[in-house]
Write an enzyme that holds these catalytic residues in place. Structure first.
Site, PDB file in Angstrom:
ATOM      1  N   HIS A   1     -72.397  -5.826  -5.238  1.00  0.00           N
ATOM      2  CA  HIS A   1     -73.818  -5.642  -4.951  1.00  0.00           C
ATOM      3  C   HIS A   1     -74.637  -5.929  -6.195  1.00  0.00           C
ATOM      4  O   HIS A   1     -74.199  -5.623  -7.304  1.00  0.00           O
ATOM      5  CB  HIS A   1     -74.090  -4.204  -4.478  1.00  0.00           C
ATOM      6  CG  HIS A   1     -75.383  -4.085  -3.744  1.00  0.00           C
ATOM      7  ND1 HIS A   1     -76.572  -3.903  -4.398  1.00  0.00           N
ATOM      8  CD2 HIS A   1     -75.670  -4.186  -2.425  1.00  0.00           C
ATOM      9  CE1 HIS A   1     -77.546  -3.879  -3.497  1.00  0.00           C
ATOM     10  NE2 HIS A   1     -77.021  -4.048  -2.297  1.00  0.00           N
TER      11      HIS A   1
ATOM     12  N   GLU B   1     -72.346  -3.892   4.020  1.00  0.00           N
ATOM     13  CA  GLU B   1     -71.966  -4.828   5.076  1.00  0.00           C
ATOM     14  C   GLU B   1     -70.557  -4.569   5.623  1.00  0.00           C
ATOM     15  O   GLU B   1     -70.273  -4.888   6.774  1.00  0.00           O
ATOM     16  CB  GLU B   1     -72.017  -6.280   4.557  1.00  0.00           C
ATOM     17  CG  GLU B   1     -73.260  -6.630   3.798  1.00  0.00           C
ATOM     18  CD  GLU B   1     -74.410  -7.032   4.702  1.00  0.00           C
ATOM     19  OE1 GLU B   1     -74.318  -6.736   5.906  1.00  0.00           O
ATOM     20  OE2 GLU B   1     -75.375  -7.617   4.205  1.00  0.00           O
TER      21      GLU B   1
HETATM   22  N1  COA Z   1     -65.281 -10.940  -4.038  1.00  0.00           N
HETATM   23  C1  COA Z   1     -64.728 -11.564  -5.098  1.00  0.00           C
HETATM   24  N2  COA Z   1     -65.369 -11.758  -6.257  1.00  0.00           N
HETATM   25  C2  COA Z   1     -66.629 -11.297  -6.348  1.00  0.00           C
HETATM   26  C3  COA Z   1     -67.251 -10.651  -5.287  1.00  0.00           C
HETATM   27  C4  COA Z   1     -66.539 -10.468  -4.090  1.00  0.00           C
HETATM   28  N3  COA Z   1     -67.058  -9.878  -3.040  1.00  0.00           N
HETATM   29  N4  COA Z   1     -68.496 -10.307  -5.646  1.00  0.00           N
HETATM   30  C5  COA Z   1     -68.657 -10.743  -6.901  1.00  0.00           C
HETATM   31  N5  COA Z   1     -67.527 -11.348  -7.326  1.00  0.00           N
HETATM   32  C6  COA Z   1     -67.294 -11.942  -8.628  1.00  0.00           C
HETATM   33  C7  COA Z   1     -67.862 -13.345  -8.668  1.00  0.00           C
HETATM   34  O1  COA Z   1     -66.922 -14.311  -8.235  1.00  0.00           O
HETATM   35  C8  COA Z   1     -68.213 -13.496 -10.122  1.00  0.00           C
HETATM   36  O2  COA Z   1     -67.056 -13.809 -10.842  1.00  0.00           O
HETATM   37  P1  COA Z   1     -67.075 -14.925 -12.018  1.00  0.00           P
HETATM   38  O3  COA Z   1     -68.071 -14.390 -13.018  1.00  0.00           O
HETATM   39  O4  COA Z   1     -65.674 -14.950 -12.471  1.00  0.00           O
HETATM   40  O5  COA Z   1     -67.550 -16.192 -11.358  1.00  0.00           O
HETATM   41  C9  COA Z   1     -68.647 -12.099 -10.532  1.00  0.00           C
HETATM   42  O6  COA Z   1     -68.033 -11.194  -9.610  1.00  0.00           O
HETATM   43  C10 COA Z   1     -70.149 -11.896 -10.469  1.00  0.00           C
HETATM   44  O7  COA Z   1     -70.629 -12.427  -9.234  1.00  0.00           O
HETATM   45  P2  COA Z   1     -72.157 -12.687  -8.939  1.00  0.00           P
HETATM   46  O8  COA Z   1     -72.303 -13.580  -7.754  1.00  0.00           O
HETATM   47  O9  COA Z   1     -72.835 -13.108 -10.203  1.00  0.00           O
HETATM   48  O10 COA Z   1     -72.632 -11.213  -8.607  1.00  0.00           O
HETATM   49  P3  COA Z   1     -73.977 -10.831  -7.915  1.00  0.00           P
HETATM   50  O11 COA Z   1     -74.305  -9.464  -8.346  1.00  0.00           O
HETATM   51  O12 COA Z   1     -74.978 -11.904  -8.114  1.00  0.00           O
HETATM   52  O13 COA Z   1     -73.558 -10.889  -6.372  1.00  0.00           O
HETATM   53  C11 COA Z   1     -73.165 -10.457  -4.143  1.00  0.00           C
HETATM   54  C12 COA Z   1     -73.781  -9.940  -5.447  1.00  0.00           C
HETATM   55  C13 COA Z   1     -73.366  -9.407  -3.046  1.00  0.00           C
HETATM   56  C14 COA Z   1     -73.870 -11.759  -3.703  1.00  0.00           C
HETATM   57  C15 COA Z   1     -71.663 -10.737  -4.352  1.00  0.00           C
HETATM   58  O14 COA Z   1     -71.018  -9.571  -4.807  1.00  0.00           O
HETATM   59  C16 COA Z   1     -70.992 -11.313  -3.111  1.00  0.00           C
HETATM   60  O15 COA Z   1     -71.020 -12.540  -2.912  1.00  0.00           O
HETATM   61  N6  COA Z   1     -70.353 -10.441  -2.259  1.00  0.00           N
HETATM   62  C17 COA Z   1     -69.756 -10.907  -1.049  1.00  0.00           C
HETATM   63  C18 COA Z   1     -70.810 -11.114   0.035  1.00  0.00           C
HETATM   64  C19 COA Z   1     -71.381  -9.812   0.544  1.00  0.00           C
HETATM   65  O16 COA Z   1     -70.685  -8.844   0.745  1.00  0.00           O
HETATM   66  N7  COA Z   1     -72.714  -9.813   0.733  1.00  0.00           N
HETATM   67  C20 COA Z   1     -73.444  -8.668   1.241  1.00  0.00           C
HETATM   68  C21 COA Z   1     -74.323  -8.076   0.188  1.00  0.00           C
HETATM   69  S1  COA Z   1     -74.987  -6.496   0.677  1.00  0.00           S
END
Ligand code: COA
Length: 364
Positions: A250, A303
């Site tokens: 998140h 989610e």
């Molecule tokens: N599974 C695997 N790896 C994950 C992950 C997940 N659910 N969420 C984050 N990561 C990893 C990323 O791959 C990244 O790794 P890297 O630096 O080696 O590339 C790191 O954690 C940071 O990810 P980032 O996208 O910068 O984090 P964020 O805070 O911007 O992203 C979300 C937040 C929710 C978009 C992200 O956690 C995600 O894509 N989750 C899955 C989708 C989801 O559940 N969405 C609903 C949100 S309520």
């Protein structure tokens, strides 16, 4: 010329508005709507009064019932139907521009639209089920709460367990600060666009898998995990191939998402069919994500168990983004009104990183 600040990809950590609507307690893992903890609301007040709390700061106020309305042409693709119909209602109802109408008029427009949006999703879901005849108004009127009426309008019947699942889900996901769809709603409201334009734009922003679309991926993922019978191996392989595990991580929370806790309990109480595999996958996924990213907390987000709860109400993954939009009508409406009362036109800057000046002949 205003002062420019450092570039922040995704605007992370940039404070763009001040709000009185929702307060996340990032580290303690609780969530308050206008200062009221969400957890005790569940099961005590129905969603429509939580809408009143968010929009009017009054638990005794509530979202109205939808007025009679015949949607133009529903396709059965609920997010697309909802986005199109909400925009169309602005024209049909001749809604005024937010900079030209009073706060009271905007509040009325938001109430009418919110109620109608739920009705459109229910009608679209009915079309997706192959029924093109609407359920009779007398049948829908038998419902006592918005969730019950929603199910009656969709299916012509409302199993009390399904009503509880939907009401809990809607309350837990009604509002969550300046997420992408709420920001979108506020951006449109900041231009003075009408409430229909603001809400339909928010629906579009919600439809992507990184925001409102994630539950649509969770159930197929749980089915895949159940088929392998080995959650640990599934997680290891997913992370090895740089896949994201849907329902984890998140932008804001650095602790267990409190909504996930409430929804998990609801899924257990309802005896949802995927609860066992969900709990098994959660255990190994949390461990693996912690090992892979010790620098950040990647906890279960809203989610994940939302998907399990919605599945318990026999709601297909494809309908999940539209169900999320139904919950968010409360949060979006509150933010549109707040933006109208206190906000300023959004106009961030872009840093140009393209080529320097080029002559036309050099392109030939
Ligand atoms: N599974 C695997 N790896 C994950 C992950 C997940 N659910 N969420 C984050 N990561 C990893 C990323 O791959 C990244 O790794 P890297 O630096 O080696 O590339 C790191 O954690 C940071 O990810 P980032 O996208 O910068 O984090 P964020 O805070 O911007 O992203 C979300 C937040 C929710 C978009 C992200 O956690 C995600 O894509 N989750 C899955 C989708 C989801 O559940 N969405 C609903 C949100 S309520």
């Amino acid at each position: 010329m205003s002062e420019t600040i450092d570039f922040k990809p995704g605007l992370e950590g940039v404070v763009a508005v001040e709000t009185e609507i929702m307060e996340p307690d990032r580290d303690g893992g609780s969530l308050r709507y206008r200062g009221v903890d969400v957890e005790p609301l569940v099961g005590r007040v129905p969603y429509e009064n939580v809408w009143g709390l968010l929009v009017d700061d009054d638990l005794n106020s509530k979202m109205p019932d939808p007025e009679p309305h015949e949607p133009a042409r529903l396709t059965g693709n609920a997010p697309a139907d909802l986005q199109a119909e909400t925009a169309r209602l602005a024209g049909e109802w001749k809604l005024g521009k937010l900079n030209e109408i009073s706060d009271e008029q905007a509040r009325e427009d938001l109430g009418r639209l919110s109620a109608q949006m739920m009705s459109i999703v229910a009608r679209s879901a009915r079309v997706a089920d192959g029924h093109h005849d609407p359920v009779a108004d007398e049948v829908v009127a038998r419902g006592k709460t918005a969730a019950e009426k929603f199910l009656l309008r969709w299916r012509g019947e409302a199993d009390p367990r399904h009503v509880k699942a939907i009401d809990t889900y809607w309350i837990c996901t009604a509002e969550h600060g300046l997420n992408a769809s709420t920001f979108t709603a506020r951006i449109v409201a900041s231009t003075g666009g009408d409430c229909g334009a603001s809400l339909s734009a928010a629906v579009g922003a919600l439809s992507g898998p990184l925001h409102g679309g994630a539950p649509a991926y969770v159930i197929p993922m749980l089915q895949e995990v159940a088929a392998t019978g080995d959650p640990a191996r599934w997680v290891a392989e997913a992370l090895e191939s740089s896949k994201r595990i849907m329902g984890f991580g998140h932008r804001v929370y650095r602790a267990e998402d409190p909504r996930s806790r409430i929804l998990k309990r609801t899924a257990e109480e309802l005896g949802s069919r995927h609860i066992e595999v969900a709990e098994a996958l959660e255990e190994v996924a949390l461990k693996a994500l912690q090992e892979r990213h010790p620098e950040r907390v990647l906890a279960t987000n809203v989610e994940y168990y939302s998907a399990v709860v919605l599945d318990g109400a026999e709601i297909s993954p494809a309908l999940a983004p539209a169900m999320f939009a139904c919950s968010r009508v409360g949060g979006w409406s509150a933010h549109i009104l707040e933006q109208k009362k206190t906000g300023r036109l959004f106009r961030p800057s872009a840093r140009y990183v393209g080529p320097g000046e080029r002559s036309l002949p050099s392109l030939a």
